[in-house]
Design a protein around this motif. Structure first.
Motif, PDB file in Angstrom:
ATOM      1  N   GLN A  24      38.921  36.897  35.605  1.00 53.13           N
ATOM      2  CA  GLN A  24      38.793  38.337  35.739  1.00 53.13           C
ATOM      3  C   GLN A  24      40.091  38.903  36.291  1.00 53.13           C
ATOM      4  N   ASP A  83      38.987  43.694  39.163  1.00 53.09           N
ATOM      5  CA  ASP A  83      39.272  44.968  38.502  1.00 53.09           C
ATOM      6  C   ASP A  83      38.077  45.919  38.514  1.00 53.09           C
ATOM      7  N   ASP A  84      36.869  45.392  38.368  1.00 54.92           N
ATOM      8  CA  ASP A  84      35.698  46.263  38.293  1.00 54.92           C
ATOM      9  C   ASP A  84      35.306  46.881  39.634  1.00 54.92           C
TER      10      ASP A  84
END
Length: 141
Positions: A28, A96-97
């Motif tokens: 990720q 990132d989320d």
């Protein structure tokens, strides 16, 4: 090499991407959220980040100025112009989320509505490694 050239070299080196590193490993993507805040806001910011799943952060005492341009203080009857004001720099690496939630939490809790509240910066992180276990990328956070 003069200071300006050195700073530009560091900036450009940070912007170079390894070809598809995160995509190749299936990891990720990660971001470094760096915030400059007023010192008395640290506990509130930390308390706002904990429920979001932020497991650690780094805090550094820094000095600087922006639009505030310093201030004048009186010490033992003499007036002094203080060019650099004390601030705290918070650094946290998150997947990132989580970036938007982390930035919003920092901004909402650090805001006083007065000049000098600070800034938040978001930068790409290409790789992370937990030294003790050898875990990499988002599992190292």
């Amino acid at each position: 090499m003069d200071l300006v050239t050195a700073e530009n070299t560091v900036w450009h080196a940070a912007r170079i991407r390894l070809p598809g590193y995160a995509e190749e490993k299936g990891a990720q993507r990660m971001k470094l959220v760096m915030a400059i805040i007023k010192p008395f806001k640290l506990d509130e910011v930390r308390e706002a980040l904990t429920p979001l799943g932020v497991q650690g952060l780094t805090v550094t005492e820094v000095k600087g100025f922006g639009r505030q341009k310093g201030q004048t203080e009186i010490y033992r009857g003499a007036e002094y112009h203080v060019s650099f004001l004390p601030k705290l720099k918070i650094e946290v690496v998150v997947p990132d989320d989580m970036v938007d939630a982390v930035v919003e939490a920092i901004a909402n809790t650090a805001r006083t509505g007065k000049i000098g509240d600070g800034k938040v910066f978001v930068l790409d992180v290409e790789r992370a490694l937990r030294i003790r276990t050898g875990e990499t990328d988002s599992s190292a956070l």
